[in-house]
Motif scaffolding. Structure first.
Motif, PDB file in Angstrom:
ATOM      1  N   THR A  78      60.134 -39.413  26.303  1.00 58.25           N
ATOM      2  CA  THR A  78      60.212 -38.220  25.465  1.00 58.25           C
ATOM      3  C   THR A  78      59.553 -38.435  24.112  1.00 58.25           C
ATOM      4  OG1 THR A  78      61.732 -36.500  24.664  1.00 58.25           O
ATOM      5  CG2 THR A  78      62.453 -38.786  24.410  1.00 58.25           C
ATOM      6  N   GLY A  79      59.279 -37.328  23.429  1.00 57.89           N
ATOM      7  CA  GLY A  79      58.708 -37.357  22.093  1.00 57.89           C
ATOM      8  C   GLY A  79      59.194 -36.170  21.292  1.00 57.89           C
ATOM      9  N   LEU A  80      59.169 -36.310  19.974  1.00 54.24           N
ATOM     10  CA  LEU A  80      59.594 -35.239  19.068  1.00 54.24           C
ATOM     11  C   LEU A  80      58.376 -34.421  18.671  1.00 54.24           C
ATOM     12  CD1 LEU A  80      61.976 -34.065  17.389  1.00 54.24           C
ATOM     13  CD2 LEU A  80      61.200 -35.541  15.521  1.00 54.24           C
ATOM     14  N   ALA A  81      58.374 -33.163  19.074  1.00 51.42           N
ATOM     15  CA  ALA A  81      57.274 -32.252  18.763  1.00 51.42           C
ATOM     16  C   ALA A  81      57.574 -31.534  17.457  1.00 51.42           C
ATOM     17  CB  ALA A  81      57.081 -31.247  19.901  1.00 51.42           C
TER      18      ALA A  81
ATOM     19  N   ASP B 150      61.776 -28.470  14.860  1.00 53.62           N
ATOM     20  CA  ASP B 150      61.284 -29.467  15.799  1.00 53.62           C
ATOM     21  C   ASP B 150      61.941 -29.289  17.165  1.00 53.62           C
ATOM     22  OD1 ASP B 150      59.914 -30.454  13.651  1.00 53.62           O
ATOM     23  OD2 ASP B 150      61.309 -32.103  13.263  1.00 53.62           O
ATOM     24  N   ALA B 151      61.288 -29.795  18.186  1.00 57.39           N
ATOM     25  CA  ALA B 151      61.823 -29.748  19.543  1.00 57.39           C
ATOM     26  C   ALA B 151      61.439 -31.046  20.238  1.00 57.39           C
ATOM     27  CB  ALA B 151      61.279 -28.537  20.306  1.00 57.39           C
ATOM     28  N   VAL B 152      61.941 -31.240  21.436  1.00 57.27           N
ATOM     29  CA  VAL B 152      61.546 -32.413  22.204  1.00 57.27           C
ATOM     30  C   VAL B 152      60.755 -31.981  23.427  1.00 57.27           C
ATOM     31  CG1 VAL B 152      63.326 -34.071  21.518  1.00 57.27           C
ATOM     32  CG2 VAL B 152      63.830 -32.385  23.304  1.00 57.27           C
TER      33      VAL B 152
ATOM     34  N   ARG C 230      48.540 -28.510  20.049  1.00 56.81           N
ATOM     35  CA  ARG C 230      48.431 -27.959  18.699  1.00 56.81           C
ATOM     36  C   ARG C 230      49.378 -28.551  17.659  1.00 56.81           C
ATOM     37  NH1 ARG C 230      50.201 -24.016  22.059  1.00 56.81           N
ATOM     38  NH2 ARG C 230      52.396 -23.405  21.933  1.00 56.81           N
ATOM     39  N   THR C 231      50.261 -29.466  18.036  1.00 54.75           N
ATOM     40  CA  THR C 231      51.197 -29.996  17.058  1.00 54.75           C
ATOM     41  C   THR C 231      51.433 -31.480  17.268  1.00 54.75           C
ATOM     42  OG1 THR C 231      53.338 -29.592  16.000  1.00 54.75           O
ATOM     43  CG2 THR C 231      53.289 -29.531  18.390  1.00 54.75           C
ATOM     44  N   GLU C 232      51.891 -32.153  16.242  1.00 52.83           N
ATOM     45  CA  GLU C 232      52.131 -33.599  16.289  1.00 52.83           C
ATOM     46  C   GLU C 232      53.346 -33.923  17.157  1.00 52.83           C
ATOM     47  OE1 GLU C 232      53.106 -37.316  13.226  1.00 52.83           O
ATOM     48  OE2 GLU C 232      53.275 -35.229  12.543  1.00 52.83           O
ATOM     49  N   VAL C 233      53.270 -35.030  17.896  1.00 58.60           N
ATOM     50  CA  VAL C 233      54.384 -35.523  18.687  1.00 58.60           C
ATOM     51  C   VAL C 233      54.636 -36.984  18.334  1.00 58.60           C
ATOM     52  CG1 VAL C 233      55.237 -36.058  21.011  1.00 58.60           C
ATOM     53  CG2 VAL C 233      54.020 -33.917  20.593  1.00 58.60           C
TER      54      VAL C 233
END
Length: 312
Positions: free
Chosen positions: A115-118, A127-129, A305-308
């Motif tokens: 998993t990663g934090l988006a 934020d979401a995962v 489109r967003t950092e993870v």
């Protein structure tokens, strides 16, 4: 003399503590899973939500479409690079009952999670995962996919992402025939579906192009490194993983080198140096060498489109 020596040791200890603290920020901070949830779908049959105190809540719908919730306590350990969450009881056998009222399946009490934090995912203000949950092999069965939370996935005749100009892919002889690790695997979230380069050596210089969408605003490359298999987790370390890549805008010609983290968790590369949205060429410059196979694998790679931030 003793006092000076003691003060000197205290100064050294303070400097060491400061170095360790600064180093921890340089390495990066882990994020807490508490409050984040994952679901299987579509259609969404159940959710898994992490809570405080090593608790996890599994909620699902029965055949009457009534929501049922159950709290488990878990212990976490690692199988190779993969976090394994072991629950204090077996997961419900009727987890899929809203899809099939007669569904009864032994799922065991363990699942793996990459998993990663988006950061502010899907144009939201929070934020979401994102992630891939997998059931390890049990009772003579192969491992299976458990749940996903990803922006896209799947291949076939009309994949969500398109790739072209791939320099090679691995074709492997198996007991059941040939197996090909094609480039379209890069947008397939199922385990055991990586792209693997197909030349002698570690694949240095091998390349491919990720096609972009019209009017999209992707400023990152989202990827999962290596060969990912819950049935055989050691394949991650046994095969090569990308370490350094060259990212080049096909239209603008602008180039930049990046170092990729040696982790199976989702991660991103910031490609906002490109002046506009365009097709992107990826070239392998260096690899983390595998312990057994001289092949380099990438499980997943798309434009996003967003950092993870990868979970470590």
């Amino acid at each position: 003399m003793f006092l000076k020596r003691k003060i000197g040791l205290l100064k050294k200890s303070s400097l060491l503590c400061l170095f360790l603290i600064m180093g921890s920020f340089a390495i990066g901070q882990n994020f807490d899973l508490t409050g984040f949830s994952y679901g299987d779908g579509p259609p969404l049959a159940y959710f898994i939500e992490f809570q405080k105190g090593n608790k996890v809540e599994i909620s699902w719908y029965n055949a009457k479409e009534e929501e049922i919730k159950k709290i488990y306590t878990y212990k976490k350990k690692y199988v190779g690079r993969f976090p394994l969450f072991e629950l204090d009881a077996d997961m419900p056998e009727d987890l899929y009952s809203n899809l099939d009222p007669k569904s009864k399946e032994y799922l065991g009490n363990k699942f793996m999670l990459l998993t990663g934090l988006a950061k502010k995912a899907w144009r939201e203000d929070k934020d979401a995962v994102i992630g891939l949950g997998m059931l390890p092999a049990l009772k003579g069965k192969n491992a299976s996919d458990f749940f996903t939370r990803f922006p896209t996935g799947g291949t076939g005749e009309t994949p969500y992402f398109y790739y072209e100009n791939v320099s090679s892919h691995l074709v492997e002889e198996t007991k059941t025939g040939k197996r090909e690790y094609k480039i379209d695997n890069l947008c397939d979230m199922n385990q055991d579906t990586p792209w693997v380069e197909g030349v002698d050596g570690w694949g240095i210089g091998e390349s491919f192009v990720i096609k972009t969408w019209d009017n999209s605003d992707d400023k990152y490359i989202l990827l999962m490194n290596g060969y990912i298999s819950a049935s055989n987790p050691k394949l991650y370390d046994e095969n090569g993983r990308i370490k350094k890549i060259l990212v080049e805008g096909v239209k603008s010609g602008r180039k930049k080198e990046f170092t990729v983290k040696d982790t199976p968790h989702p991660q991103t590369i910031d490609i906002s140096f490109l002046p506009e949205q365009e097709d992107v060429k990826i070239t392998i410059l260096d690899v983390y060498k595998g312990t057994k196979y001289e092949d380099t694998a990438i499980h997943f790679m798309i434009l996003w489109r967003t950092e993870v931030i990868p979970y470590e």
